[in-house]
Scaffold this motif. Structure first.
Motif, PDB file in Angstrom:
ATOM      1  N   PRO A  76       0.816  -1.223   0.000  1.00 46.19           N
ATOM      2  CA  PRO A  76       0.000   0.000   0.000  1.00 46.19           C
ATOM      3  C   PRO A  76       0.849   1.272   0.000  1.00 46.19           C
ATOM      4  O   PRO A  76       0.481   2.277  -0.607  1.00 46.19           O
ATOM      5  CB  PRO A  76      -0.807  -0.088   1.293  1.00 46.19           C
ATOM      6  CG  PRO A  76      -0.574  -1.437   1.852  1.00 46.19           C
ATOM      7  CD  PRO A  76       0.523  -2.115   1.094  1.00 46.19           C
ATOM      8  N   ASP A  77       2.023   1.229   0.670  1.00 43.86           N
ATOM      9  CA  ASP A  77       2.809   2.472   0.716  1.00 43.86           C
ATOM     10  C   ASP A  77       3.390   2.825  -0.654  1.00 43.86           C
ATOM     11  O   ASP A  77       3.765   3.962  -0.896  1.00 43.86           O
ATOM     12  CB  ASP A  77       3.905   2.410   1.788  1.00 43.86           C
ATOM     13  CG  ASP A  77       4.844   1.254   1.572  1.00 43.86           C
ATOM     14  OD1 ASP A  77       4.351   0.134   1.338  1.00 43.86           O
ATOM     15  OD2 ASP A  77       6.067   1.469   1.621  1.00 43.86           O
ATOM     16  N   TYR A  78       3.442   1.882  -1.581  1.00 43.91           N
ATOM     17  CA  TYR A  78       3.932   2.211  -2.928  1.00 43.91           C
ATOM     18  C   TYR A  78       2.996   3.231  -3.569  1.00 43.91           C
ATOM     19  O   TYR A  78       3.418   4.178  -4.226  1.00 43.91           O
ATOM     20  CB  TYR A  78       3.980   0.973  -3.831  1.00 43.91           C
ATOM     21  CG  TYR A  78       4.941  -0.119  -3.409  1.00 43.91           C
ATOM     22  CD1 TYR A  78       5.757   0.035  -2.298  1.00 43.91           C
ATOM     23  CD2 TYR A  78       5.037  -1.296  -4.141  1.00 43.91           C
ATOM     24  CE1 TYR A  78       6.629  -0.981  -1.929  1.00 43.91           C
ATOM     25  CE2 TYR A  78       5.915  -2.304  -3.781  1.00 43.91           C
ATOM     26  CZ  TYR A  78       6.700  -2.141  -2.673  1.00 43.91           C
ATOM     27  OH  TYR A  78       7.559  -3.131  -2.307  1.00 43.91           O
ATOM     28  N   LYS A  79       1.706   3.006  -3.336  1.00 42.07           N
ATOM     29  CA  LYS A  79       0.707   3.913  -3.923  1.00 42.07           C
ATOM     30  C   LYS A  79       0.845   5.301  -3.310  1.00 42.07           C
ATOM     31  O   LYS A  79       0.644   6.313  -3.978  1.00 42.07           O
ATOM     32  CB  LYS A  79      -0.703   3.380  -3.656  1.00 42.07           C
ATOM     33  CG  LYS A  79      -1.048   2.168  -4.497  1.00 42.07           C
ATOM     34  CD  LYS A  79      -2.545   2.131  -4.773  1.00 42.07           C
ATOM     35  CE  LYS A  79      -2.897   1.105  -5.797  1.00 42.07           C
ATOM     36  NZ  LYS A  79      -3.017  -0.260  -5.274  1.00 42.07           N
ATOM     37  N   GLN A  80       1.186   5.343  -2.039  1.00 40.79           N
ATOM     38  CA  GLN A  80       1.353   6.653  -1.390  1.00 40.79           C
ATOM     39  C   GLN A  80       2.477   7.441  -2.058  1.00 40.79           C
ATOM     40  O   GLN A  80       2.375   8.648  -2.267  1.00 40.79           O
ATOM     41  CB  GLN A  80       1.676   6.478   0.113  1.00 40.79           C
ATOM     42  CG  GLN A  80       0.518   5.947   0.932  1.00 40.79           C
ATOM     43  CD  GLN A  80      -0.761   6.711   0.658  1.00 40.79           C
ATOM     44  OE1 GLN A  80      -0.764   7.944   0.611  1.00 40.79           O
ATOM     45  NE2 GLN A  80      -1.850   5.987   0.413  1.00 40.79           N
ATOM     46  N   VAL A  81       3.557   6.717  -2.394  1.00 37.56           N
ATOM     47  CA  VAL A  81       4.683   7.388  -3.049  1.00 37.56           C
ATOM     48  C   VAL A  81       4.258   7.883  -4.436  1.00 37.56           C
ATOM     49  O   VAL A  81       4.533   9.017  -4.828  1.00 37.56           O
ATOM     50  CB  VAL A  81       5.906   6.448  -3.144  1.00 37.56           C
ATOM     51  CG1 VAL A  81       7.023   7.072  -3.966  1.00 37.56           C
ATOM     52  CG2 VAL A  81       6.405   6.082  -1.755  1.00 37.56           C
ATOM     53  N   ALA A  82       3.529   7.017  -5.155  1.00 39.43           N
ATOM     54  CA  ALA A  82       3.082   7.409  -6.500  1.00 39.43           C
ATOM     55  C   ALA A  82       2.137   8.612  -6.423  1.00 39.43           C
ATOM     56  O   ALA A  82       2.189   9.514  -7.264  1.00 39.43           O
ATOM     57  CB  ALA A  82       2.394   6.229  -7.185  1.00 39.43           C
ATOM     58  N   LEU A  83       1.303   8.636  -5.395  1.00 41.96           N
ATOM     59  CA  LEU A  83       0.351   9.749  -5.252  1.00 41.96           C
ATOM     60  C   LEU A  83       1.076  11.040  -4.868  1.00 41.96           C
ATOM     61  O   LEU A  83       0.785  12.109  -5.404  1.00 41.96           O
ATOM     62  CB  LEU A  83      -0.712   9.395  -4.199  1.00 41.96           C
ATOM     63  CG  LEU A  83      -1.787  10.447  -3.977  1.00 41.96           C
ATOM     64  CD1 LEU A  83      -2.572  10.710  -5.266  1.00 41.96           C
ATOM     65  CD2 LEU A  83      -2.770  10.024  -2.867  1.00 41.96           C
ATOM     66  N   LYS A  84       2.044  10.909  -3.954  1.00 43.43           N
ATOM     67  CA  LYS A  84       2.795  12.109  -3.543  1.00 43.43           C
ATOM     68  C   LYS A  84       3.519  12.708  -4.750  1.00 43.43           C
ATOM     69  O   LYS A  84       3.511  13.915  -4.970  1.00 43.43           O
ATOM     70  CB  LYS A  84       3.799  11.734  -2.445  1.00 43.43           C
ATOM     71  CG  LYS A  84       4.585  12.913  -1.888  1.00 43.43           C
ATOM     72  CD  LYS A  84       5.369  12.462  -0.661  1.00 43.43           C
ATOM     73  CE  LYS A  84       6.202  13.482   0.069  1.00 43.43           C
ATOM     74  NZ  LYS A  84       6.640  14.665  -0.519  1.00 43.43           N
ATOM     75  N   ALA A  85       4.118  11.815  -5.547  1.00 43.11           N
ATOM     76  CA  ALA A  85       4.820  12.305  -6.744  1.00 43.11           C
ATOM     77  C   ALA A  85       3.835  13.026  -7.660  1.00 43.11           C
ATOM     78  O   ALA A  85       4.114  14.129  -8.151  1.00 43.11           O
ATOM     79  CB  ALA A  85       5.477  11.141  -7.474  1.00 43.11           C
ATOM     80  N   ALA A  86       2.658  12.434  -7.853  1.00 48.18           N
ATOM     81  CA  ALA A  86       1.665  13.054  -8.750  1.00 48.18           C
ATOM     82  C   ALA A  86       1.199  14.399  -8.197  1.00 48.18           C
ATOM     83  O   ALA A  86       1.023  15.366  -8.945  1.00 48.18           O
ATOM     84  CB  ALA A  86       0.491  12.107  -8.955  1.00 48.18           C
ATOM     85  N   HIS A  87       1.024  14.484  -6.886  1.00 44.85           N
ATOM     86  CA  HIS A  87       0.653  15.770  -6.282  1.00 44.85           C
ATOM     87  C   HIS A  87       1.700  16.836  -6.573  1.00 44.85           C
ATOM     88  O   HIS A  87       1.379  17.982  -6.853  1.00 44.85           O
ATOM     89  CB  HIS A  87       0.532  15.622  -4.760  1.00 44.85           C
ATOM     90  CG  HIS A  87      -0.765  15.011  -4.323  1.00 44.85           C
ATOM     91  ND1 HIS A  87      -0.882  14.261  -3.189  1.00 44.85           N
ATOM     92  CD2 HIS A  87      -2.001  15.036  -4.872  1.00 44.85           C
ATOM     93  CE1 HIS A  87      -2.133  13.855  -3.047  1.00 44.85           C
ATOM     94  NE2 HIS A  87      -2.832  14.309  -4.066  1.00 44.85           N
ATOM     95  N   GLU A  88       2.957  16.425  -6.437  1.00 44.32           N
ATOM     96  CA  GLU A  88       4.039  17.416  -6.549  1.00 44.32           C
ATOM     97  C   GLU A  88       4.261  17.925  -7.967  1.00 44.32           C
ATOM     98  O   GLU A  88       4.792  18.997  -8.175  1.00 44.32           O
ATOM     99  CB  GLU A  88       5.354  16.791  -6.046  1.00 44.32           C
ATOM    100  CG  GLU A  88       5.370  16.565  -4.547  1.00 44.32           C
ATOM    101  CD  GLU A  88       6.717  16.062  -4.057  1.00 44.32           C
ATOM    102  OE1 GLU A  88       7.622  15.818  -4.887  1.00 44.32           O
ATOM    103  OE2 GLU A  88       6.860  15.908  -2.834  1.00 44.32           O
ATOM    104  N   LEU A  89       3.901  17.121  -8.955  1.00 45.34           N
ATOM    105  CA  LEU A  89       4.289  17.481 -10.322  1.00 45.34           C
ATOM    106  C   LEU A  89       3.235  18.288 -11.072  1.00 45.34           C
ATOM    107  O   LEU A  89       3.549  18.967 -12.052  1.00 45.34           O
ATOM    108  CB  LEU A  89       4.629  16.210 -11.106  1.00 45.34           C
ATOM    109  CG  LEU A  89       3.494  15.207 -11.297  1.00 45.34           C
ATOM    110  CD1 LEU A  89       2.699  15.472 -12.556  1.00 45.34           C
ATOM    111  CD2 LEU A  89       4.072  13.809 -11.344  1.00 45.34           C
ATOM    112  N   ILE A  90       1.980  18.206 -10.628  1.00 45.48           N
ATOM    113  CA  ILE A  90       0.931  18.887 -11.400  1.00 45.48           C
ATOM    114  C   ILE A  90       1.237  20.380 -11.467  1.00 45.48           C
ATOM    115  O   ILE A  90       1.531  21.008 -10.456  1.00 45.48           O
ATOM    116  CB  ILE A  90      -0.447  18.583 -10.809  1.00 45.48           C
ATOM    117  CG1 ILE A  90      -0.737  17.124 -11.164  1.00 45.48           C
ATOM    118  CG2 ILE A  90      -1.526  19.512 -11.380  1.00 45.48           C
ATOM    119  CD1 ILE A  90      -1.949  16.571 -10.604  1.00 45.48           C
ATOM    120  N   THR A  91       1.224  20.891 -12.679  1.00 46.06           N
ATOM    121  CA  THR A  91       1.718  22.247 -12.913  1.00 46.06           C
ATOM    122  C   THR A  91       0.555  23.144 -13.327  1.00 46.06           C
ATOM    123  O   THR A  91      -0.077  22.903 -14.364  1.00 46.06           O
ATOM    124  CB  THR A  91       2.817  22.206 -14.002  1.00 46.06           C
ATOM    125  OG1 THR A  91       3.786  21.224 -13.625  1.00 46.06           O
ATOM    126  CG2 THR A  91       3.499  23.548 -14.155  1.00 46.06           C
TER     127      THR A  91
END
Ligand code: BGC
Length: 757
Positions: free
Chosen positions: A404-419
């Motif tokens: 489950p924590d893999y998804k958290q990392v993927a979500l955090k990355a997606a949050h950070e990149l949206i421009t």
């Protein structure tokens, strides 16, 4: 040219290159000792016949061994036991000729079968298996798919890139696979190119730092750890800037530019300890890189001190005669490539390389010493990966899958990149974030597509097949529905990226009156490599038409772009009230988009490339000063808005800096708005005058900072010689005395660089 200027040809040229040599020979990463490895590898090599050596240099695609979805074990045995092939790659087609992701069990069983055959061969050399886990494990059912590199680069966060790489490494290793053909280190200077999304954008420093983070994540504390995989920096060199923008076509890049722009990420990767490299399929300045001894041996192996294994790209030795026409037949092509420095051929479907190379060595056209060097490099990678001790999928590694924590990392990355590229104020309020009581009409081809979120290398090569995506991966429409309730989302007929159905246009006109706002999801469908080649960067006609239709409704429009490269939107941009660029944000991308739309997350991505406004104005931010008046992008490199405001102030510790001293740049950042926000900042250096016409500015550092409303934080950047050096006309690194400028945000600070104390 500035006359009479002092200059300094750097001793660091030598230092840089010798340090890279020692890095790769020292095996600093806690693996097995080099002495032990050298002994074992030499002993094995001395027992090998020429045929066995050449077998090791041969890499075959798994699909070769499948017939209508059934494994042909007789053929597999023959290739492994009789011909002693050293490596297998990729996945296979099913009985219908489609590529489908395999389950973890299927992967592990397959690796077990393969390695069991390897152990039946005379010398029992294990197979080195490789795949392209470019943003997660491409061909694994349910694998965590992270944002693509182009998206990751927007986050300016090496830590999240590192974390994603460690997870990918674990999921790859859990499949029993130990070699990942990643990271892509081409600098993305040509937005037409279909592999733009695999790059970390247009800046050399950004690509270098992101590449280092990926390699460190993959190779961890040593390849013998069951959480690591061998990385493969690719595609060396000059692949990412084909003259006409088409995949695998010729590039013309003067050596000075190769060294200034394209080589540094590979040098950084060698220093970071990458174990393998894949070669550019195209030609540079007329010479196919697979046949370029200067680039492969003199520069890569000698100058950069790369000690690892050099693998060809797909069928690219064959391409020397059947595509590039620099060799008259396969045999000549093999001779050129191996003598140039290729260690392993991704043949990938026959024994032509094997047979021709054996003959060439017997005829004295390829020295056996070259073969020994290649095989030594291959065996060392196998040894370091612990394949000789245990070639099978390691017990317990299957638990590394789907945490489950893999998804958290993927979500955090997606949050950070949206421009956030645009956010109009309408009736005194910013259009975004949206309040969750509004009725939203979600339209456009991106609204219901998981493929557009992920792009290439997503459960299949092209990533297009929607049925491969796990059902819990939300589309943009579904993610918005989850946030505000299905009843507030107006769902209309689906649309395609090339052909938007006339029904969607009619529905949009019909239902807009019932909506408070339109979320228009445009961009690109998924594609990979050559099938993604295009002739026009402008967004497809039908999508533009849909946007025009939306604008006539008079409702506020939020444009969401999911795309692998910047598709030109200048015609419709004025009638969009807000624009969010999500690139290829991965499986969790739609949730991140909805979080940003509704203000649960404050956007903080920064463009990793120049977003062009015109097809005739494709420029990068670091152009020479002379071109600057023509830089008219839609949005410049580094651009990205927030829902809060920040202030920046800048201080240097020297007005005059002596060479070899460190410049401390102190940046004070303050969140001057009334909500929490993260800020990605870029630090640029401008050399005001130099003998080689200097660029407008060069990125030299970046950082990501989190600030509560009203909070301030000081960041210190230390800069030194390397940060003001450039390649001169004799292809050497050089520093010149003179005025320099540091730029961060809207602030500038000058200093004078002195060469003699
Ligand atoms: C691509 C490489 C990839 C290889 C194996 C080639 O077509 O150019 O990047 O690693 O296929 O899948």
């Amino acid at each position: 040219m500035k006359m009479g200027k002092l200059f300094y040809v750097l001793v660091i040229v030598v230092l840089i290159f010798t340090s890279s040599c020692s890095n790769s020979t020292n095996n600093k990463k806690g693996g097995k000792s080099n002495v032990e490895m050298d002994k074992k590898v030499s002993a094995l090599l001395s027992r090998m016949t020429l045929e066995e050596k050449v077998g090791q240099m041969t890499q075959i695609t798994l699909d070769k061994f499948y017939n209508k979805g059934i494994l042909d074990t007789i053929l597999l045995r023959e290739y492994i036991i009789q011909y002693g092939i050293g490596s297998i790659l990729n996945t296979h087609q099913d009985k219908n000729g489609s590529i489908i992701p395999l389950s973890m069990k299927e992967w592990r069983d397959l690796q077990t079968t393969i390695q069991n055959y390897a152990l039946q061969a005379r010398l029992k050399v294990p197979i080195l298996y490789g795949i392209d886990a470019i943003h997660g494990v491409t061909y694994l059912e349910g694998a965590t798919l992270f944002p693509h590199n182009i998206a990751m680069a927007a986050a300016r966060d090496t830590e999240i890139v590192y974390k994603a790489a460690t997870i990918t490494a674990k999921e790859v290793r859990a499949c029993g696979i130990r070699w990942n053909f990643d990271p892509v280190l081409g600098v993305g200077r040509q937005p037409l190119w279909s592999r733009f999304e695999e790059t970390f954008g247009e800046d050399t420093y950004l690509v270098s730092m992101m590449g280092r983070a990926v390699i460190t994540g993959y190779e961890g504390d040593g390849l013998d750890k069951n959480t690591a995989v061998a990385s493969c920096m690719k595609h060396y060199l000059g692949y990412s800037d084909p003259l006409n923008g088409k995949d695998r076509t010729p590039a013309y890049i003067p050596e000075i530019v190769l060294r200034q722009i394209f080589l540094p990420p590979f040098k950084e990767a060698v220093d970071a300890g990458t174990s393998t490299v894949m070669i550019n399929s195209g030609s540079v300045n007329g010479i196919p890189v697979h046949a370029n001894k200067y680039l492969l041996t003199d520069v890569l192996k000698k100058e950069l001190g790369f000690q690892g294994l050099v693998v060809s790209d797909w069928q690219d030795i064959i391409a020397l005669y059947d595509k590039h026409h620099v060799a008259k037949d396969n045999k000549e092509a093999v001779m050129m490539a191996v003598n140039a420095g290729i260690d392993m051929s991704m043949v990938p479907s026959d024994l032509s390389f094997y047979k021709d190379l054996v003959s060439l060595v017997k005829e004295g056209k390829v020295p056996e010493s070259r073969i020994d060097d290649a095989v030594r490099r291959i065996l060392k990678v196998k040894y370091r990966l612990n394949l000789f001790d245990n070639p099978f999928p390691e017990k317990g590694t299957e638990d590394y899958y789907e945490k489950p924590d893999y998804k958290q990392v993927a979500l955090k990355a997606a949050h950070e990149l949206i421009t956030l590229l645009k956010n109009d104020t309408v009736s005194g309020h910013s259009v975004l974030p949206l309040s969750n009581d509004l009725r939203v009409l979600v339209a456009g081809p991106g609204a219901n597509s998981r493929a557009t979120l992920n792009g290439s290398w997503s459960y299949s090569w092209q990533g297009k097949d929607e049925s491969h995506y796990p059902s819990n991966v939300l589309t943009i429409r579904q993610a918005i529905e989850e946030k505000i309730g299905k009843d507030k989302v107006i769902n209309i007929a689906p649309a395609g990226f090339q052909k938007v159905s006339s029904q969607q246009i009619k529905d949009l006109q019909k239902y807009a009156s019932g909506a408070d706002v339109i979320v228009l999801c445009l961009g690109e469908n998924s594609y990979a490599e050559s099938p993604g080649s295009i002739d026009d960067l402008t967004l497809s006609e039908d999508q533009l038409k849909l946007a025009e239709t939306a604008s006539i409704t008079g409702k506020p429009i939020i444009l969401i772009l999911t795309e692998g490269r910047p598709r030109i939107v200048s015609k419709i941009e004025p009638s969009m009230n807000a624009v969010l660029l999500a690139y290829r944000p991965g499986n969790l991308g739609a949730i991140a988009i909805a979080d940003v739309l509704l203000g649960e997350v404050n956007p903080s991505g920064k463009l990793p490339y120049t977003y062009p406004r015109y097809t005739g104005n494709i420029m990068t931010y670091d152009m020479p000063v002379r071109s600057a008046p023509y830089y008219k992008p839609q949005w410049p490199f580094g651009y990205g808005l927030s829902y809060t405001t920040f202030s920046t102030s800048l201080k240097l510790n020297h007005d005059t800096l002596n060479i070899n001293d460190t410049l401390q740049v102190s940046v004070l950042l303050k969140n001057t708005g009334n909500r929490y926000g993260e800020l990605a900042i870029d630090l640029f250096v401008r050399d005001m005058t130099a003998t080689m016409a200097p660029p407008m500015r060069k990125l030299r550092r970046f950082a990501r900072v989190a600030l509560k409303a009203g909070e301030s934080r000081r960041i210190i950047f230390n800069l030194s010689n390397e940060d003001w050096s450039f390649i001169d006309s004799s292809l050497k690194l050089r520093i010149e005395e003179g005025n320099m400028m540091i730029m961060v945000g809207d602030k500038k600070a000058a200093f004078y660089l002195k060469l003699k104390e």
